[in-house]
Design an enzyme around this catalytic site. Structure first.
Site, PDB file in Angstrom:
ATOM      1  CG  ASP A   1      -1.768   1.263   1.287  1.00 46.83           C
ATOM      2  OD1 ASP A   1      -2.699   1.380   0.468  1.00 46.83           O
ATOM      3  OD2 ASP A   1      -1.505   2.127   2.147  1.00 46.83           O
TER       4      ASP A   1
ATOM      5  CD  GLU B   1      -3.254   1.434  -2.807  1.00 43.00           C
ATOM      6  OE1 GLU B   1      -4.328   1.842  -2.345  1.00 43.00           O
ATOM      7  OE2 GLU B   1      -2.170   2.012  -2.637  1.00 43.00           O
TER       8      GLU B   1
ATOM      9  CG  ASP C   1      -0.715   3.611   5.710  1.00 46.06           C
ATOM     10  OD1 ASP C   1      -1.727   4.004   5.100  1.00 46.06           O
ATOM     11  OD2 ASP C   1       0.105   4.370   6.239  1.00 46.06           O
TER      12      ASP C   1
END
Length: 425
Positions: free
Chosen positions: A189, A273, A366
Site C-alpha cells: 500500500d 494498488e 496502511d
C-alpha cells in the site's frame, strides 16, 4: 531522453576533463538541434495534410544539411542520426498510446546523446576505481568503476543533469529476478506519510532531504526569487538548488532499487494498488476562466506523492519480477476490515489508526489496506467483495431452505461473516 523501450539500468558517473566536457556539450547541442527540427516538422502536421517525414526522409535531409553547414558537419554523424532514430521511436510510442507526444528539448535541461556500435574494446577498466569509454570525436573518457560493466552492450547514452553531473548508461536489459518458489504473496500500500506499507506489517519510508537541507533549499529558493534573470548570481543559485535536489533523488532511487530487489527475492506474487500516478499529480491551478480550488494543498500533496516514489517502485518491481506483479483496484481498501470484510468510513479513525466497528480488529491503517491488497480483494461501491466469494450486490432475499428459522424472521449475522449486520433468512 530516449523514446525507445530499452531501459538503461547500468549507469556510471562520468568524469570528463574540461576539454572533453566542451566536446560532449557540442554533441548534446547537435542532438538537441536535430531533435527539435524533427519535432518542428511534425508540429506542422494536421489532418488532411500529407504525412510528416519519417526517419528515412529526415536522414536524407540531415545529409544535405551536413553538406551545407560546416558546424553541423564537424559533429558526429552517428550522434545526429541516433537523435532522429530516437525521435522516430518516440513518435511510434506516442501513436501506440504508451508514451506522451515528444516535445522540444531545452538547453541545460535535456542534455544528452546516444551512441551505437559499441564494441567490447570500447569499454575498458583502468584500475580499481576508474574505467574508460570511447566517445567519437572526444576520445577516451573516464568513469567511476562502481561495479562491473555489463557485457554485451551495443549502445550507451551520455547525459548531463541539472546539477552538471555527467553519466554514461549502457543499454543492457538484465535478466529478471527468479521467484523464490515459497508461494508467499505480499501486498504493498503506497502512501505519503508511509511511502510503502507491506501486508507483513512493515512500514517503509523513502528517504528525502534532511530537515537542515530543506531549510537550506527554502533559503536558496528565496534568494533565487530575488535574483535578476540572466545574472551570474541566479545561475549559481540554480546550480546549488539542482545539486541539493539531486541528492534527494539519488537517495530515493537507491531506496527504490533496494526495496524492489528485496521484494522480488522474498515473494512469489507482489500485489499493488492500481493507481494512475500521472493523473493524481496533475496541477489543480485550472484556467483563468475556471481557476482551481485548494491549489496550494494539492501542490503539497503532489510533492509528497512524487517524493514517495510511487511510480518508480512499481515500475522497477515490474522490470525485475517478470510479470509477478498484480495490480488490484484501490477502491475502499482503506475502509475495509481485513479481518471481517466490513466496509465503512467509520473504520478509519485517523490517518494511521484503523479500528473495525464490527469485530473490533485494530492495526495500522496502511497495513490493513496492504492486507486487503494482498488478498486480491476488489471492493465495489456498495461494499461487496469481488471476485472472492462471488458476492453480488442485491436486496436481502427470502431463503426457504432454513427450517430452523422462521420464514421472514430477522436474524442478525455475525460480524465475522463479512455480511450485512442484519439480513432476512
Amino acid at each position: 531522453m530516449s523514446g525507445g523501450t530499452v531501459r538503461t539500468v547500468s549507469r556510471y558517473r562520468l568524469v570528463p576533463t574540461p576539454e572533453q566536457e566542451r566536446e560532449l556539450l557540442r554533441h548534446c547541442a547537435h542532438a538537441r538541434y536535430v531533435w527539435n527540427l524533427a519535432c518542428e516538422q511534425h508540429s506542422f502536421w494536421q489532418p488532411g495534410r500529407p504525412a510528416a517525414p519519417g526517419y528515412v526522409e529526415q536522414s536524407r535531409q540531415l545529409t544535405e544539411a551536413r553538406a551545407e553547414f560546416a558546424w553541423l558537419r564537424a559533429g558526429s554523424v552517428t550522434v545526429q542520426q541516433q537523435a532522429l532514430r530516437d525521435f522516430a521511436q518516440a513518435m511510434a510510442n506516442f501513436f501506440g498510446d504508451t508514451h506522451r507526444k515528444p516535445s522540444w528539448r531545452k538547453a541545460g535541461r535535456n542534455e544528452g546523446f546516444r551512441q551505437v556500435g559499441v564494441k567490447p574494446e570500447h569499454v575498458q577498466r583502468l584500475n580499481r576505481r576508474f574505467g574508460k569509454v570511447w566517445v567519437p570525436k572526444v576520445g577516451w573518457v573516464r568513469f567511476r568503476w562502481s561495479r562491473a560493466a555489463p557485457s554485451g552492450a551495443k549502445s550507451y547514452r551520455i547525459t548531463r543533469d541539472r546539477a552538471h553531473r555527467w553519466h554514461v548508461a549502457f543499454a543492457v536489459v538484465p535478466d529478471p529476478i527468479s521467484a523464490p518458489g515459497n508461494g508467499r504473496t505480499v501486498g504493498v500500500d503506497r502512501g505519503v506519510v508511509v511511502s510503502a506499507a507491506l501486508s507483513t506489517g512493515e512500514l517503509l519510508t523513502a528517504p528525502y532531504l534532511t530537515p537542515g537541507e530543506q531549510k537550506r533549499l527554502l533559503r536558496l529558493q528565496r534568494h533565487l526569487a530575488r535574483s535578476a534573470r540572466g545574472s551570474n548570481r541566479r545561475r549559481r543559485i540554480r546550480l546549488m538548488i539542482a545539486r541539493l535536489n539531486a541528492g534527494g533523488r539519488n537517495r530515493r532511487r537507491d531506496w527504490v532499487e533496494k526495496i524492489s530487489t528485496r521484494l522480488a527475492r522474498e515473494f512469489d506474487v507482489i500485489r499493488v494498488e492500481e493507481l494512475k500516478v500521472n493523473a493524481m499529480t496533475r496541477s489543480a491551478r485550472g484556467t483563468v476562466a475556471s481557476p482551481g480550488r485548494n491549489v496550494r494543498q494539492k501542490t503539497g500533496l503532489n510533492r509528497g506523492i512524487l517524493a514517495s516514489g510511487w511510480g518508480a517502485l512499481v515500475s522497477r518491481l515490474t522490470d525485475k519480477t517478470a510479470s509477478r506483479v498484480e495490480k488490484i483496484k484501490a477502491a475502499y481498501t482503506s475502509q475495509q476490515c481485513s479481518a471481517c470484510g466490513l466496509v465503512t468510513p467509520d473504520n478509519r479513525k485517523s490517518q494511521a489508526e484503523f479500528q473495525c466497528v464490527a469485530c473490533g480488529f485494530g492495526c495500522n491503517a496502511d497495513v490493513n489496506a496492504a492486507r486487503n491488497i494482498a488478498a486480491g480483494r476488489a471492493v465495489t461501491a456498495r461494499g461487496a467483495l469481488q471476485p472472492t466469494g462471488g458476492a453480488v450486490n442485491r436486496e436481502p432475499q427470502l431463503v426457504a431452505a432454513a427450517p430452523q428459522v422462521a420464514r421472514g424472521s430477522w436474524n442478525p449475522v455475525a460480524p465475522a461473516t463479512g455480511g450485512r449486520q442484519g439480513s432476512l433468512r
